[in-house]
Scaffold this active site. Structure first.
Site, mmCIF file in Angstrom:
data_model
loop_
_atom_site.group_PDB
_atom_site.id
_atom_site.type_symbol
_atom_site.label_atom_id
_atom_site.label_comp_id
_atom_site.label_asym_id
_atom_site.label_seq_id
_atom_site.Cartn_x
_atom_site.Cartn_y
_atom_site.Cartn_z
ATOM 1 N N SER A 1 0.845 -1.193 0.129
ATOM 2 C CA SER A 1 -0.162 -0.094 0.131
ATOM 3 C C SER A 1 0.883 1.470 0.034
ATOM 4 O O SER A 1 0.360 2.264 -0.410
ATOM 5 C CB SER A 1 -0.820 0.167 1.367
ATOM 6 N N HIS B 1 -2.199 -3.476 -6.680
ATOM 7 C CA HIS B 1 -2.657 -2.918 -5.248
ATOM 8 C C HIS B 1 -4.145 -3.427 -5.174
ATOM 9 O O HIS B 1 -4.886 -2.594 -5.524
ATOM 10 C CB HIS B 1 -2.424 -1.564 -4.914
ATOM 11 N N GLU C 1 -5.073 -0.962 -8.444
ATOM 12 C CA GLU C 1 -4.268 -0.122 -8.929
ATOM 13 C C GLU C 1 -2.832 -0.702 -9.484
ATOM 14 O O GLU C 1 -2.094 -1.656 -8.611
ATOM 15 C CB GLU C 1 -3.835 1.155 -7.751
ATOM 16 N N ASN D 1 -5.207 6.039 -2.019
ATOM 17 C CA ASN D 1 -4.863 6.486 -0.489
ATOM 18 C C ASN D 1 -4.322 8.090 -0.419
ATOM 19 O O ASN D 1 -4.765 8.519 0.938
ATOM 20 C CB ASN D 1 -3.494 5.482 -0.022
#
Ligand SMILES: NC(=O)c1ccc[n+]([C@@H]2O[C@H](COP(=O)([O-])OP(=O)(O)OC[C@H]3O[C@@H](n4cnc5c(N)ncnc54)[C@H](O)[C@@H]3O)[C@@H](O)[C@H]2O)c1
Length: 289
Positions: free
Chosen positions: A116, A139, A151, A189
């Site tokens: 992450s 991801h 991702e 994120n």
């Protein structure tokens, strides 16, 4: 094609499941035998839920489970065509796992990381130069069996053919891959933590309660879950860790709020009485600046 998954925790267990549901043979490895057993139990429970909800037939469940083989030694992944790494989020742990995979996997095997926060180009450096073009970030989002997004992040060395192949495989298992540059927090994120930081600041300023802000996001913005319920689900400690990394990368705009730091230091990290939405924050000591 044979898929390998290393790390059978929250993410790896479900990553193995979605590949198996997509028709691939999967070898699932974890260094902890008990985690491997729990992963199979969790996969079975998720499949039972899927059958009960009419998402697939009971025979699909049996076929998917039969495609997953738990393996005790990482060497058993040597014949895989793609291996997805989902071990602890620690650079040294991931470097060791990637180095081991590089040594045992056949030439041409694609390696992916579910990190992450760690830069894909930094992880790539753990591989021999010949393998680096075949390494890419993939991801997934939790819960993997419900979240379609992945991702896909290239390193400096990733070959365009590798990311194209990974995107094609992800689409085959029903995922929706997007291409993102190798920056801290990638794309999702960055969006998420900008919102979480602002949500905590609203509470710090006494503008609204965590419960009401969750209601605001669900009923005013159409989010399936509010920011505080989300922090309780993924743990406030993990959120703080990600914000510290993004603060290092981007500066002031990602500074973790003082109240979040205080709560984590005091052990208020998870759901229930120690979560945002069930415990009163009135008694919290005044936030240091
Ligand atoms: N939890 C999330 O919401 C989330 C979301 C997206 C990405 N991620 C990323 O996915 C990865 C895994 O996260 P998680 O939440 O599943 O963690 P987890 O702690 O549930 O699972 C990690 C697993 O890796 C295993 N492991 C550690 N070192 C190993 C080794 N050397 N060889 C084999 N297995 C090893 C552990 O035994 C453990 O079962 C991390 O990189 C994390 O940042 C997590």
């Amino acid at each position: 094609m044979k898929i390998g998954v290393v790390g059978a925790g929250l993410m790896g267990g479900e990553i193995a499941l979605v590949f198996a549901l997509g028709g691939f043979e999967v070898l699932l490895h974890d260094r902890d035998a008990a985690v491997l057993r729990r992963a199979i139990d969790r996969q079975t429970a998720l499949l039972d839920k899927g059958v009960a909800r009419g998402m697939y037939a009971a025979s699909d469940k049996d076929e998917a489970l039969a495609r997953i083989t738990p393996v005790a030694a990482i060497d058993q992944l040597s014949e895989c065509d793609l291996v997805s790494e989902a071990v602890f989020e620690a650079l040294d742990v991931k470097q060791a796992v990637l180095g081991a995979l590089d040594a045992i996997c056949k030439p041409g095997c694609i390696l992916t990381s579910n990190t992450s926060t760690l830069p894909i180009s930094t992880l790539s450096a753990a591989l021999a130069p010949a393998r680096r073009p075949a390494f890419v970030g993939a991801h997934f989002f939790s819960p993997v069996s419900r979240m379609a997004l992945v991702e896909v992040i290239s390193s400096f060395d990733t070959a365009p053919a590798t990311s194209a192949r990974v995107i094609e495989i992800l689409q085959r298992i029903g995922k929706a891959p997007i291409v993102v540059k190798d920056v801290a927090g990638f794309a999702v994120n960055r969006l998420l933590h900008a919102m979480l930081i602002e949500a905590v600041k609203l509470v710090e300023e006494g503008v609204a309660t965590p419960e009401d802000l969750d209601t605001a996001c669900r009923l005013g913005l159409g989010h399936p879950i509010g920011p505080f319920a989300l922090m309780d689900a993924v743990s406030s400690g993990l959120c703080l860790q990600v914000q510290q990394i993004m603060h290092d990368a981007y500066g002031e705009r990602f500074r973790p709020p003082a109240l979040l730091k205080q709560r984590v230091a005091a052990g208020f990290v998870g759901a229930g009485r120690r979560g945002w939405t069930r415990s009163s924050i009135e008694g919290a000591p005044k936030a240091e600046q």
